[in-house]
Design a protein around this motif. Structure first.
Motif, mmCIF file in Angstrom:
data_model
loop_
_atom_site.group_PDB
_atom_site.id
_atom_site.type_symbol
_atom_site.label_atom_id
_atom_site.label_comp_id
_atom_site.label_asym_id
_atom_site.label_seq_id
_atom_site.Cartn_x
_atom_site.Cartn_y
_atom_site.Cartn_z
ATOM 1 N N CYS A 1 109.245 17.624 -20.446
ATOM 2 C CA CYS A 1 109.603 17.382 -19.046
ATOM 3 C C CYS A 1 110.097 18.645 -18.361
ATOM 4 N N ASN B 1 119.216 6.412 -20.866
ATOM 5 C CA ASN B 1 118.080 7.040 -21.541
ATOM 6 C C ASN B 1 117.207 6.029 -22.252
ATOM 7 N N ASP B 2 117.804 4.926 -22.693
ATOM 8 C CA ASP B 2 116.989 3.871 -23.293
ATOM 9 C C ASP B 2 116.171 3.161 -22.231
ATOM 10 N N LEU B 3 116.785 3.004 -21.062
ATOM 11 C CA LEU B 3 116.119 2.304 -19.969
ATOM 12 C C LEU B 3 114.981 3.156 -19.413
ATOM 13 N N ASN B 4 115.289 4.408 -19.123
ATOM 14 C CA ASN B 4 114.292 5.301 -18.525
ATOM 15 C C ASN B 4 114.694 6.756 -18.725
ATOM 16 N N PRO B 5 114.120 7.421 -19.728
ATOM 17 C CA PRO B 5 114.551 8.789 -20.053
ATOM 18 C C PRO B 5 114.277 9.785 -18.932
ATOM 19 N N GLU B 6 113.429 9.398 -17.980
ATOM 20 C CA GLU B 6 113.113 10.342 -16.915
ATOM 21 C C GLU B 6 114.257 10.546 -15.939
ATOM 22 N N LYS C 1 116.931 12.848 -28.869
ATOM 23 C CA LYS C 1 116.500 12.559 -27.503
ATOM 24 C C LYS C 1 117.679 12.632 -26.542
ATOM 25 N N ASN C 2 118.794 11.990 -26.910
ATOM 26 C CA ASN C 2 119.939 11.978 -26.005
ATOM 27 C C ASN C 2 120.566 13.347 -25.819
ATOM 28 N N ARG D 1 116.902 9.091 -31.862
ATOM 29 C CA ARG D 1 117.579 8.717 -30.618
ATOM 30 C C ARG D 1 118.630 9.767 -30.259
ATOM 31 N N SER E 1 114.722 4.226 -9.469
ATOM 32 C CA SER E 1 113.674 4.440 -10.461
ATOM 33 C C SER E 1 112.884 3.160 -10.691
ATOM 34 N N LYS F 1 117.140 21.860 -25.259
ATOM 35 C CA LYS F 1 115.702 21.769 -25.554
ATOM 36 C C LYS F 1 115.251 23.054 -26.234
ATOM 37 N N ARG G 1 104.662 7.640 -20.483
ATOM 38 C CA ARG G 1 105.607 8.537 -19.841
ATOM 39 C C ARG G 1 105.496 9.948 -20.415
ATOM 40 N N GLU H 1 123.545 7.066 -22.901
ATOM 41 C CA GLU H 1 122.578 6.573 -23.886
ATOM 42 C C GLU H 1 121.832 5.359 -23.359
ATOM 43 N N LYS H 2 122.544 4.507 -22.632
ATOM 44 C CA LYS H 2 121.878 3.313 -22.102
ATOM 45 C C LYS H 2 120.837 3.674 -21.042
ATOM 46 N N LEU I 1 117.581 10.978 -16.018
ATOM 47 C CA LEU I 1 118.496 12.112 -16.163
ATOM 48 C C LEU I 1 117.759 13.425 -16.363
ATOM 49 N N ASP I 2 116.521 13.343 -16.843
ATOM 50 C CA ASP I 2 115.753 14.566 -17.072
ATOM 51 C C ASP I 2 115.289 15.184 -15.766
ATOM 52 N N ILE J 1 117.890 15.392 -23.298
ATOM 53 C CA ILE J 1 117.577 14.938 -21.935
ATOM 54 C C ILE J 1 118.515 15.590 -20.935
ATOM 55 N N GLY J 2 117.935 16.231 -19.913
ATOM 56 C CA GLY J 2 118.720 16.865 -18.857
ATOM 57 C C GLY J 2 119.270 18.216 -19.253
#
Lengths: 666, 226
Positions: free
Chosen positions: A96, B85-90, A34-35, A31, B181, A44, A131, B82-83, B92-93, A38-39
């Motif tokens: 992504c 990203n748990d809900l939908n990682p796309e 991943k965090n 986790r 989203s 990455k 996804r 973090e929340k 913020l990406d 992301i973004g």
């Protein structure tokens, strides 16, 4: 109380925690990875270099059988679910918008495992996996999907039938990425996929509608048959749902709907041809330019695909003030390079055919703007600026006024001859080819900027497209130029280089080289000496090339070159005669006869012109040459062409026959 | 003084208002839509019980979204990230603007708590790479970092960044992104209707004198004046 702690473990520390035997530690570490990524493209990349992707893919592979039913609610199964969800999410994030990440995920062998996990009983796992796969399919690197295999098609249908957005979205992404040939498009149609996509279009969520629009466009591309089956009466009026979506509240939907409609228009002459829809599309796309995000970046490209090569649309767009609007956006400055490139290409398309558009654009005082774009740090922008310049320099009115032959434009343009990108070089050469046709006597500016020497250098390039375009530019440069300029070009080129270019392996290079000779020797009798330099290197090369001309165009340019030489004195005419009659080999037929019998009237015309010059009555050797031509059967061949349907051929044939009668022939 | 405007009396106006039929269900839907979009789960549940109106978004998804929004409102940005990203990682990406805004808020919170060194390190490691890719990000970053230079932040030119309103702005952007989203509309309909009311009144003002609503909170009709 707000916490804003930044304590986090170093990447290498995190990666070692991934190998922990304790599931909870593993989940937390996954986790955290991943965090962090992301973004964050930089992260990455750094995690990639540390080998994070194979590590995570390995964890996915190990845990793939750990979640077999959805009923266990204990800690172990929760951990197992979380491991799968977090590792899939991490892999998805690596993929992504990041090609290096996609490649790493594929190399680590995660793809087949992700596919398998689509059948997992746990909803969250399926969601995360779908996804991740969608992210992979957004990249060009995604594995090719074979639609023609029955079980693959069934699998695709099952994806599209899923109620989960991410899964049906994956189905659509696969189609958008992988469907390429007409055969595949038809297979998808036959399997009922279009019906399914249409229902997603009408009843699906926002992302399902968008994904559907993209897939439909992919299936329709260049396939009028599939389009007419889809738009036919059986399935209601599906085109109208796409047209409605072009007015949707969400900009991305509007853009995708427009792109789909444009694909349909371009592939099939039966649909969407009325002026109402044309005007609507133009207005919607111009308005989408205002979108500050990715939609606005892509809108000009869609606009180009609508108007390219189509005068009627360019006219409508001009009336809708397209040029002002596009110009307004460029003037704003600090554009995303993609958007900048798109707008320049859209302007290039607008100005490609219509003088009214070019006038409009040039009236906005755009030379400085174009000069800036020529020096942009982004190669796509530089190339687009050149292409735009090439379009506007088709304006003969402005060319003859010498509007473009000034240092603002010429200096940055010549610099692009040395650009690291081949496509920029070729585009710059294209623009140059137009500019140097300058009808005023300002061509010397081009020489002063070092442009002419650069062109000669580029004629020696390893890339054939660069060679042929450089020659094209030189050909235009010497067109009706004064003797001094031509001599300058010839001495820079040298006879040996020019003759080797005439015999270049690439037909396009041969053609341009011959055309260059044609323009060089045209006009003044002294210039004809060029072809005799160094023991007649160039003349010899022309002769050899005409023997084995692989395209009509090569024959045409070569003959006109000879025609110009034959317009000179006796010595010149005799040299041409010798060329026409030697090297017949065992064919016993001069290439002259072959050209005269050609279906291409341009080639016939060029050849007859040469004969005209060889037999013109004012030169003393004419009767002798005529005799030779008669003996070779050339005169009778020409007699057969006296009623040729092409006017140019007919007139020149009659000139020859008239001249031959002056010597008492009948 | 002659007026070219038409005069509509209160009586006439109220008669016209009464002739407009609006269904109770539609009014309820508006209220429910407002509660749900703003994320007021408890109120939405109660309202559902009392009026029988069905929300068009699953109430469960609202809870998730509200947790994100609340974390952002409290300045717990790392938690909010973090929340999401748990809900939908796309989310913020694929939304660099939003991601930068969140990271910027993190920086602001660090500065607010006087953790200057940590703030500078964070700015360098997390925000500087983003700013390299984008001119407007760079400008925002410079603005934010300049907070560090001021002793009296209440008076400095960029002081508004430390305001609670900045947090709320970020929180509402995050809320909107999550809603979009989930394929839901990010704006409740009710405020738009009120805006339309004001616009319509402005238009009508040019042509007529009529009992208008000046105070939206009580919606009282005020007598027409010239």
């Amino acid at each position: 109380m707000p916490s804003a702690t930044v304590n986090k473990p170093r990447p290498s520390e995190l990666l070692s925690r991934l190998t922990s035997a304790e599931p909870e530690v593993k989940v937390r570490a996954l986790r955290e990875v991943k965090n962090q990524i992301i973004g964050n493209r930089t992260k990455k990349l750094s995690f990639l270099k540390l080998g994070a992707v194979p590590a995570v893919a390995g964890i996915l592979a190990d845990s793939i059988d750990d979640v077999t039913d959805n009923n266990n609610c204990n800690n172990d199964s929760n951990n197992a679910i979380n491991i799968l969800v977090q590792s899939a999410a991490a892999l998805g994030s690596f993929a992504c918008g990041f090609d290096a990440g996609v490649q790493a995920v594929l190399d680590a062998g995660a793809f087949p495992n992700l596919l398998r996990l689509l059948a997992n009983p746990n909803e969250k796992v399926v969601d995360a996996v779908a996804r991740a796969l969608r992210m992979i399919y957004q990249s060009k690197l995604a594995p090719k999907y074979d639609f023609l295999q029955q079980k693959n098609m069934e699998f695709l249908i099952s994806l599209l039938n899923s109620e989960k957005e991410n899964v049906s979205g994956l189905g659509a992404s696969i189609i958008t990425r992988s469907c390429e040939t007409n055969l595949e498009q038809k297979a998808l149609f036959d399997a009922g996929i279009l019906r399914k996509l249409n229902s997603l279009l009408e009843g699906g969520s926002l992302s399902q509608r968008d994904a559907s629009l993209e897939s439909l466009a992919t299936i329709f591309r260049n396939n009028p048959e599939v389009i007419s089956k889809f738009a036919g009466p059986e399935i209601g009026r599906p085109l109208s749902s796409i047209i409605d979506l072009a007015k949707d509240r969400y900009p991305r939907t509007r853009l995708l709907a427009c792109m789909c409609l444009i694909v349909i228009r371009n592939a099939s002459p039966h649909f969407l041809q009325d002026i109402g829809i044309k005007t609507k599309l133009i207005h919607i796309l111009l308005e989408l330019l205002d979108d500050p995000g990715q939609v606005g970046d892509e809108a000009p490209f869609a606009f180009s695909s609508l108007i390219a090569q189509k005068e009627d649309l360019q006219k409508l767009a001009l009336e809708a003030n397209a040029i002002d609007k596009l110009h307004h956006h460029i003037k704003k400055g600090s554009l995303h390079p993609r958007r900048y490139e798109g707008i320049l290409l859209a302007l290039a398309d607008m100005c490609s055919k219509l003088e009214s558009c070019r006038s409009k654009f040039l009236s906005l005082q755009v030379l400085n703007l174009l000069a800036d774009a020529l020096t942009d740090y982004n190669a796509g922008v530089r190339a687009a600026a050149c292409i735009c310049l090439k379009s506007v320099t088709r304006s003969i009115k402005n060319l003859s006024a010498g509007y473009f032959m000034n240092e603002t434009i010429v200096i940055p343009l010549v610099q692009l001859f040395l650009d690291p990108s081949t496509s920029v070089q070729v585009a710059a050469l294209g623009a140059t080819s137009n500019i140097v046709v300058d009808f005023t006597t300002r061509k010397s500016i081009f020489v002063q900027c070092g442009g002419m020497k650069q062109l000669v250098q580029l004629a020696k390039s390893m890339e054939s497209s660069v060679r042929s375009n450089a020659l094209w530019a030189l050909k235009n440069f010497v067109f009706q130029a004064d003797n001094r300029l031509k001599e300058g070009v010839f001495s820079e080129l040298t006879a040996s280089l020019l003759s080797s270019l005439i015999r270049d392996p690439e037909p396009s290079v041969q053609e341009q080289a011959l055309a260059l000779v044609r323009n060089l020797v045209d006009g003044c009798i002294n210039l004809i000496e060029f072809v005799f330099a160094e023991d007649g290197l160039i003349l010899g090369a022309i002769g050899r090339q005409l023997q084995c001309a692989s395209t009509a165009e090569i024959g045409i340019q070569g003959m006109y070159a000879l025609c110009n030489v034959a317009s000179g004195n006796e010595f010149h005419k005799e040299a041409v005669m010798q060329l026409l009659f030697t090297q017949m080999g065992d064919k016993n037929q001069s290439f002259v006869i072959k050209f005269l019998q050609s279906n291409d009237s341009r080639l016939c015309t060029a050849t007859v012109w040469t004969i005209v010059n060889l037999t013109c009555p004012s030169s003393p050797g004419a009767p002798g040459r005529l005799e030779k031509l008669r003996n070779a059967g050339i005169v009778s061949q020409i007699k057969n062409m006296v009623n040729d349907p092409c006017v140019d051929v007919k007139l020149r044939v009659r000139t020859v026959l008239g001249q031959s009668m002056a010597f008492g022939d009948n | 003084m002659a007026s070219s405007k038409k005069l509509i009396s209160r009586e006439e106006w109220e008669k016209r208002l009464n002739n407009v039929k609006i269904r109770k269900e539609d009014m309820n839907k508006l209220v429910m839509n407002f509660l749900v979009t703003e994320g007021n789960v408890e109120a939405a549940k109660k309202f559902r019980m009392e009026s029988g109106t069905h929300p068009d978004i699953g109430l469960a998804t609202i809870t998730d979204r509200m947790a994100v929004k609340k974390a952002a409102q409290c300045g717990n940005v790392k938690d909010a990230i973090e929340k999401i990203n748990d809900l939908n990682p796309e989310i913020l990406d694929t939304n660099p603007q939003l991601f930068f805004q969140l990271q910027q808020q993190r920086l602001i919170e660090l500065i607010r708590n006087g953790k200057v060194e940590a703030a500078l390190e964070f700015a360098q490691e997390e925000l500087a790479p983003r700013a390299e890719e984008n001119q407007s990000f760079l400008e925002e970053l410079e603005r934010t970092i300049s907070l560090v230079a001021f002793e009296d932040t209440s008076n400095c030119p960029v002081g508004e960044l430390l305001d609670i309103s900045q947090r709320l702005k970020t929180a509402s952007e995050v809320n909107a992104a999550v809603l979009t989203s989930q394929s839901n509309e990010k704006d409740p309909k009710l405020p738009s209707l009120l805006k339309m009311l004001i616009w319509a009144q402005n238009k009508l003002d040019k042509k007529a004198a009529y009992p208008c609503i000046n105070d939206l909170s009580n919606a009282r009709l005020e007598d027409p004046t010239f």
